[in-house]
Each structure stands twice: as C-alpha cells, then as structure tokens.
Design an enzyme around this catalytic site. Structure first.
Site, PDB file in Angstrom:
ATOM      1  N   ASP A   1      -0.790  -3.299  -5.266  1.00 23.47           N
ATOM      2  CA  ASP A   1      -1.284  -3.460  -6.622  1.00 23.47           C
ATOM      3  C   ASP A   1      -2.512  -2.550  -6.774  1.00 23.47           C
ATOM      4  OD1 ASP A   1      -1.302  -6.421  -8.732  1.00 23.47           O
ATOM      5  OD2 ASP A   1      -1.667  -4.317  -9.194  1.00 23.47           O
TER       6      ASP A   1
HETATM    7  C1  GLC Z   1      -2.274  -4.773 -12.502  1.00 27.77           C
HETATM    8  C2  GLC Z   1      -1.358  -5.923 -12.212  1.00 27.77           C
HETATM    9  C3  GLC Z   1       0.045  -5.512 -11.842  1.00 27.77           C
HETATM   10  C4  GLC Z   1       0.411  -4.235 -12.573  1.00 27.77           C
HETATM   11  C5  GLC Z   1      -0.490  -3.126 -12.042  1.00 27.77           C
HETATM   12  C6  GLC Z   1      -0.220  -1.780 -12.724  1.00 27.77           C
HETATM   13  O1  GLC Z   1      -3.536  -5.024 -11.955  1.00 27.77           O
HETATM   14  O2  GLC Z   1      -1.785  -6.872 -11.240  1.00 27.77           O
HETATM   15  O3  GLC Z   1       0.916  -6.600 -12.210  1.00 27.77           O
HETATM   16  O4  GLC Z   1       1.764  -3.910 -12.326  1.00 27.77           O
HETATM   17  O5  GLC Z   1      -1.870  -3.451 -12.161  1.00 27.77           O
HETATM   18  O6  GLC Z   1      -0.546  -1.880 -14.053  1.00 27.77           O
END
Ligand code: GLC
Length: 717
Positions: free
Chosen positions: A260
């Site tokens: 993430d």
């Molecule tokens: C965010 C979220 C994740 C998302 C990623 C990209 O922090 O936790 O669900 O896919 O960043 O946007």
C-alpha cells in the site's frame, strides 16, 4: 515477448526500478501540482524514473498515451508501464458503495457492476484496479467499512469472487486486472481507528479474516495488496509468514504483490525497521514485488545483495512477476492496452451503464422501517424534498474514482423526472457537516414547505467524505441539527419518509423511534435519485438485507451477529441483570441485525424441514422452507440459512450464514427454497488449527434475517 530473455537484457538498476510505483504526476504534472516535491522526498532524479515499472492514476486515455509514449521513448528496453487506479465501485458511472451493493445479496449484479467499471476504466487508460477490498469488518467506527462487503466470511468470499470475475472477465478487451486488498485483516483495526493495530489469534485470522482473500486468489486475481497494519506484531508489508508462507506457499499464489501507499517506509514508523534499508530487506524477504510510492528497492537492493541479505533470485523472481503481468495485459504488443478516446466517450456514462447503476442502487437500498407511509401514492400533487442530501450529486461515496457529482441524479432530480418539475419542492433545512449549526430560518422554511406538501422525503445522513479512508468516527449518530429538522417536519407532516445516506452503520435509534419510515440508500452512486424515486413510489420494492450489523450504541462496537455465546450470555434484554455479559446502561441487541431488511410486502414462511437428522461423512442433507408473498407488489426476498455447531474443540458462533437464496415472488405466489448442507459447510479451524467438520450436533435456522430461531437439529456422525 520472451520475458526471461528480456530480464537478461536488463541492468540491475533497471530491475530495481521496475519494482517501484509512482503517481502519474511524476511523469506529467497537472496544473501547478508539484510532483517534484515527493521526488526530493524519495531522493529520486529524472534518470531513475525512466525505469519505473508501474504508475497510478492515469487520468484519462489521452494523458495515459502521452505518458506511455514519452516513457517508452526513454526506456532502454522499451518495457511499458502498467497504469493502475482505485476503481472500487465504478469508474465514471458510480454504483453503490460495496457495503451497500453487498446488501443486494446478488452476486451476478455485483459481477456485472465490476465488469461495467472495467469497461469504462480500460478504455480510459487503466489496466489494473486496486479492488476488490475484501477486509472483513465488525466496527462501524472505521471509515473504510464502506469499501467492504461486511461482517460475514461466507458472503465476503462470494462477493470477492464475483468482483474478481467481473473485473478480470476472460482477460480480454475491456477488462482490468484486479488487486485484492488489504492483505490482511485491515478491517480489524483496534477501536475502529484507521491504520491502528491489528492483533488476533491465528485461528481467528484463518477462520474469519483470510477466507475472502483466498477466494480472490482461487478466482485468479492477478495481484494482491498488502495492508498497512501489523499482523501478529509485524506490519503486513514486511511479514514473511503472512505473504511468503501463507499467500505464496500455502495458497500457491505466484502473482504480483504490491504494497500500500508508502507502506515500506512506514515500517520504520511502526518500529519494525530501523531504516529504509532494513525496510527494503524485510519486504523483499517477505516476497513483496512492487513498492508503492517509495524507492527503497532502487536505493538499497544493491547493498543488501552484496551483504547477502537478499538474493539475485529473489529480485529476478519479483521482476519476472511484474513482466509476466505486463505480458498478460498485452502491453508488450500494445503499450496503450485498451485506451481509446473514442470508445471512452461512447462507453462512459452511457445509458446502459446508468441503467445498471440505477438497478444496483435499487437492489442495495435497505428498508429499515415502514409504518405504512411507503410506498407513496402516485396521486401525490406536491412532494417536498428536504434535508442536506436531497438536492445534491454528492451521494456517490468516498472512492469516486472519475465519478463527479455533476453527473449524478440527485434525489430531487429523480423525483422531478418521475413526477414532473411542478410537483417537487426543495428546502435543505440544514447542512450535512458533522458540526452543522441550527439555522432557525432554514428550519422554519423547511417546516413551512413540509406543511403545504402532501408528502415529504427527508434526506439525512453523513457526508460522503465522512467515511472512507482516514475517516474513523467516535460518534455514530446523526448530528443534532438533523434531529431538529426531523422533529419540525414531523410536527406538520406525518406522511414523511427518511432517506438515509451513509457509508457505515449508524446508531440511529432515535431516528428509528421517530421516523415513520427509513430507507437506507447508503451512498447510491450516479443514479441514486433515479433509484430513490422508483423505490419511494413502489415501482421497485426494497429488497436489500444488511451485511453489517447496526449497533444501538457506539459503545457496543465491535458488534456482529456471528459472535460466540460466552459462558454468561445475556438472556434478558429488558432488565439490568448482574454477572452476565452485558452493559448496565443499555442492551446488547443491535438496532438492526445482519441480514435484516424489510419489504413493501409481508412474506410468510412455512415451518422449515430437514431431510434427515443424521448425516454420514460425505453425505448431505436438505433444509427447505416455503415462502409466500402476502402483499400486493412483486417483491424479492433473500432467504437465509444459518447453522450453529453446538459444541466443538473450540467454541463456535451462535450462528453462521451458510446459504442464501434471493427469490422473486408475485403477489400471492409461493416458492419452495431448499439448501444443501454438506460436510464442507460445517468445517472450521479447530483447536489443532486444522480445518475440518467435527462430529456432533448442529442447529439449523432459516429466516429473513440473522435474528431467527432454530427449527431443527441434526447430528454429523
Ligand atoms: C490508499 C489505500 C489503498 C489504495 C492506495 C492507492 O492509501 O489504502 O486502498 O489502493 O492507497 O490509492
């Protein structure tokens, strides 16, 4: 493309950059946004980003092509980037938030919605979506419950599979690679506070939280995203047991694993890594392939390799997974994939997609209360739409992707289209903000309008940006000003129905006590107004059933139906009873239980039957019931089967959903609904952490919600 030959041609530096993902702003700024800010933060220079493997948020087919063109010109081996985005409940045509769509209990509908989103996103420059989010949730304080499909592992597995199949289809045109997230157990953040500690037994993890990710893997999901949180004291992105042992070795998953956002560097903040170098080492040894929005791999893999802390085989394996995904996506043959401006213009927000979004919103709505005011009579001459969410397109939810409020059908617009402009009148009455103040004049104007109209649609709830990521709450009731508006409206017009807009269960006990009718629309998406008008006037009968428990009090959180009985369960909800598992200042029961949802008709259930009371190993028995529509509308009912394992090597929930069937019944029509019960449906992780069905007695329940009584028992021999 022979990716092994390609790998041999790549320099070490190219390989390490292939394993990072940067926002598309790094490649092409939009407006004054300063992409170089994070560049310095990431200690990157323009040389390095020539080799970056993937990017997120392409913002349209034309921009994607421009970025890809420039990128390919500079790449020594012409390896195209993958463009990824959070297409979570729609791309431009937005359908209900997943917590709402799950209430349809319609897996084909869920699959169709994912496929529609994939079609719009794929022609507009996206090849992979960071969805489905399948985190099991039990605490409504957590803002991201809106993204999940709820508290039940059985339903979550089916919804996970449906979404993966919808996004990925046959892997051909107009499909997306899916990315199941957040591995694992992000939904168990303590106290419902986002990014907070997750700590549970391996048994609980395997019994409740892991199955839906496994369902995605079994459905062929092309990628997995690790969660921000710890699992048994080690953040997921650096957790070798979770990613390498469970996901890769036990589940035999050899696809791409992506972190993430900036989660590598958060290993340091967690206190799991001393510095970025150790973070890179942990992630590579956990077998995480792509580092989102940080650059520890390019910076430290060379040193780690020299120190023998990672191997070239690990690095090459990670690069090959990324290259293999690019090959599967056809990017070596066509770096633009399905990007096509003309098709984007044709597909995005087309009538067919809007119609599906409207149907999804209709099927997601949950009728929580109705004293008979609904459905409204079509003879109504004047209808008031009152409340902060009645005349706004901001009803599409948190993960809006490319969705825009201006493209949404508001409740007022939906009603005007159905009844005619002249019959619909609007007053907001108050704002939707958590701390909205009571403006007497606005309340008075709303009351005056309510008084002169035949019926009132009162649109209350939370703002779409008060749920979702980073939006946990301490309080789950409506703001006081909305109750003031409710009371003033009801004082002059009892023919009032409340539409509730929310990304989470709310403790709306007072609303339940005062409102004549409550229809929970969740955040219904682009066609929310169309759906609401059809539901309010009975052209469609509400059929949604809750997939997450609504608490009476925030103090009950986490609260869920499939809980253990404890040694001192509370039997008397009315009185304060000492020395049992209860609260002295309120009851244990939820406001609305899992599986609950009313209709405009009454359904009559016969006494259910079991085909046998003893089950040999390998056999199955049938539970069945007759259901009759006693009303005047065609209506749908989701008949639910629950089972309770009366005793086991570990304690077992008071009941568990083991089947459901959504049936349509014409007025006075009756159908038989039958469920197979087999050994697999009785299996669980016992005290030896082995998953199997244990011999013994089981109680069986069939009903319209989890709040149903057992009708029979059988014994597994
Ligand atoms: C965010 C979220 C994740 C998302 C990623 C990209 O922090 O936790 O669900 O896919 O960043 O946007």
């Amino acid at each position: 493309m022979d990716i092994r030959k390609l790998l041999e041609k790549m320099t070490f530096e190219e390989k390490t950059f292939q394993l990072i993902q940067l926002n598309s702003m790094f490649f092409k700024q939009i407006g004054a946004s300063d992409a170089t800010g994070p560049m310095e933060d990431l200690q990157l220079d323009n040389e390095g980003i020539k080799y970056v493997g993937t990017t997120l948020n392409s913002m349209g087919a034309a921009r994607m092509k421009e970025i890809q063109d420039e990128y390919m010109q500079n790449h020594p081996n012409k390896i195209p980037m993958i463009f990824m985005q959070d297409v979570v409940h729609g791309y431009r045509t937005i359908y209900p938030i997943p917590l709402g769509l799950a209430c349809s209990f319609d897996m084909e509908l869920i699959k169709d919605c994912s496929a529609m989103a994939a079609k719009e996103a794929s022609v507009d420059g996206v090849q992979l979506t960071f969805a489905p989010m399948v985190d099991l949730v039990r605490d409504a304080r957590w803002g991201r419950v809106m993204e999940s499909t709820g508290e039940d592992p059985y339903l979550n597995c089916l919804a996970s599979k449906a979404q993966v199949e919808g996004y990925q289809g046959d892997g051909g045109k107009y499909t997306l690679a899916a990315c199941v997230k957040h591995f694992a157990a992000y939904g168990a953040a303590e106290a419902g506070r986002d990014y907070n500690t997750v700590d549970m037994s391996e048994r609980t993890l395997r019994e409740y939280y892991l199955p839906a990710y496994k369902a995605a893997v079994d459905a062929g999901v092309e990628s997995v995203m690790t969660a921000f949180n710890t699992v048994d004291g080690i953040p997921a992105v650096g957790n070798k047991w979770l990613v390498d042992t469970v996901l890769r070795k036990e589940w035999k998953y050899d696809g791409v694993v992506i972190s993430d956002y900036n989660a590598f560097r958060e290993l340091i903040v967690h206190g799991a890594a001393e510095d970025e170098k150790q973070a890179a080492c942990m992630a590579m040894n956990a077998s995480v392939d792509i580092e989102m929005m940080s650059a520890t791999y390019p910076k430290y893999l060379k040193e780690l390799l020299a120190e023998g802390k990672v191997t070239m085989e690990q690095i090459d394996t990670a690069v090959l997974r990324v290259l293999r995904l690019k090959e599967k996506l056809g990017l070596f043959d066509n770096p633009y994939a399905d990007s096509n401006e003309e098709e984007a213009a044709k597909f995005i927000l087309c009538d067919e997609h809007r119609a599906l979004a409207a149907k999804a919103a209709e099927q997601s709505a949950v009728l929580l209360k109705n004293n008979g005011v609904l459905p409204f009579k079509k003879t109504i001459k004047k209808i008031a739409v009152i409340g902060p969410l009645g005349d706004t397109g901001e009803i599409i939810g948190f993960w809006q992707c490319g969705g825009e409020a201006k493209d949404s059908v508001s409740i007022a617009t939906g009603l005007k289209r159905k009844l005619g402009e002249s019959k619909v009148f609007v007053e907001m009455g108050c704002d939707v903000a958590l701390n909205a103040k009571c403006d007497v004049k606005r309340i008075k104007a709303a009351k005056k309008l309510a008084k002169k109209c035949d019926a009132v649609v009162l649109c209350l709830g939370e703002h779409e940006h008060d749920s979702g990521e980073g939006n946990s709450k301490l309080h789950l009731d409506l703001p006081e000003v909305q109750y003031k508006l409710l009371q003033e409206v009801l004082s002059v017009n009892k023919n009032t129905a409340v539409l509730l807009f929310t990304g989470r269960p709310l403790t709306v006990k007072r609303l339940h006590e005062q409102a004549p009718a409550i229809l929970n629309m969740w955040f219904p998406g682009t066609e929310g107004g169309t759906a609401a008008a059809n539901l309010l006037f009975g052209d469609v009968c509400p059929s949604g059933k809750l997939t997450m428990t609504f608490p009476q009090y925030v103090g009950q959180c986490p609260i869920y139906y499939n809980a253990y009985n404890t040694g001192r369960p509370r039997y008397n909800e009315k009185e304060r009873v000492g020395y049992c598992s209860s609260y002295i200042d309120g009851g244990n029961r939820p406001l609305y239980p899992f599986g609950y949802g009313l209709s405009y008709v009454d359904f009559e259930y016969s006494e259910p039957t079991l085909s046998a009371t003893k089950m040999q190993r390998g056999e199955r028995i049938i539970a069945s019931v007759k259901v009759k529509n006693k009303g005047f509308y065609e209506a749908q009912e989701t008949v639910q089967l629950y089972i309770r394992d009366l005793y086991g090597s570990t304690v077992r929930p008071v009941k568990e959903l083991k089947g459901f069937k959504k049936i349509s019944l014409l007025p006075n029509e009756e159908k038989v609904v039958a469920f197979d019960i087999d050994e697999e449906s009785l299996a669980f992780y016992g005290s030896d952490l082995k998953r199997k069905a244990e011999s013994g007695k089981f109680a069986v329940f069939i009903g319209a919600s989890s709040d149903c009584q057992p009708f029979a028992e059988f014994e597994l021999l």
